[in-house]
Design an enzyme around this catalytic site. Sequence first.
Site, PDB file in Angstrom:
ATOM      1  N   LYS A 305       0.822  -1.212   0.000  1.00  0.00           N
ATOM      2  CA  LYS A 305       0.000   0.000   0.000  1.00  0.00           C
ATOM      3  C   LYS A 305       0.860   1.269   0.000  1.00  0.00           C
ATOM      4  O   LYS A 305       2.039   1.258   0.346  1.00  0.00           O
ATOM      5  CB  LYS A 305      -0.932  -0.001   1.221  1.00  0.00           C
ATOM      6  N   ARG A 340      -4.279 -10.476   3.416  1.00  0.00           N
ATOM      7  CA  ARG A 340      -4.404 -10.389   1.955  1.00  0.00           C
ATOM      8  C   ARG A 340      -3.124  -9.755   1.401  1.00  0.00           C
ATOM      9  O   ARG A 340      -2.842  -8.581   1.666  1.00  0.00           O
ATOM     10  CB  ARG A 340      -5.639  -9.549   1.605  1.00  0.00           C
TER      11      ARG A 340
END
Length: 370
Positions: A305, A340
């Site tokens: 991210k 994830r």
Amino acid sequence: MSNSVYIRPIALAGSPQSEEGEAIRLAGGMVYASRFAVIVREGGKVVSRVRCGVAEMPEVLGALPDELGVEGEAQWANLTLAHPPLELGARTVRMDQPQVVGILNVTPDSFSDGGAFMDDPEAMREQAAAMCEGGAAMIDIGGESTRPSAKEVWEGDEIARVVPAIEAVSAMGAAISIDTRKVGVMEAALQAGAHVVNDVSALRHDPRSLAFVADRGVPVILMHAPGDGPNPHEGGDYANVVLDVFDALKERRDVALEAGIAARNILLDPGIGFGKTLAENLALINALPLFHALGHPLMLGASRKRMIGALSNEAPVHERLGGSIALAVKGMEAGYQLLRVHDVAETVQARNVWRGLRDAALTDFGELPT
């Protein structure tokens, strides 16, 4: 805005014996909590924060007003609630330890792979096979990018992208989740072999989705994102990001239950990176154990991210493995059941080492008096 209460674990222990029994097992997993903050908000503003241990919790909850006391008791019970395994076709995914979910994007504009697996079916199959061999408990397949400023994809195009990938991965015997906000895609994906719906809008984007998921009786991952329109990142305005996200997930959980979705089929995700600043993402990461008080298995999706680049001299996406592993381990330490990630084998290795440490802690009695 009504008054609300939150029970946030603030001290974690490696084993119950290290706290001489004064620790609870979070969500039936491999993490133990010994100290807690009982937080009360009135009108969105925190008005009290009481710190206590396990032994003092009944007294602290008993001092709350009746309605808050009932909610506090429910959250206290939820913190220790053990979750049954997910039965996904021929696969069983246990919820008593961290499981790694591999990300397979079949989009032309994914922030992580730039479309490498959409136009090359063989590369897609090789990636899926590598993730399965690397130890992924589930493969999460998506055909629409949800990065900031990404354009919404027509349902038909999304179906054309994900169905071949699902069929290929299903033939490998893998458990599969479909990452989508649209009922048409959910339906085609489940028919092609997917087992779980993963909706970044928490079933808000498509008004048909609540009834559809309830009717199909499949597990669903409800993620927090502020926007329910084309851009899920819009509208992120928080008084207290941790407590606001908790409230939002609780509200969506309650809506799902009212729609007929079974409690055992609901999983929750705080939505790292969706409509949140760096400071807000860091606050959520540091408060991850709080979300066990909602009483459902939890997913953490922080791999590669933007926050990792922001903390690493703007490291590009493919140079964020170290940060991704650090955040995955943070999720393990918080007792999250699903991680994830893009880098499956590396995360599985980190998980296995982490689990070895946990197992050793549970059998280490060296500090106790003889």
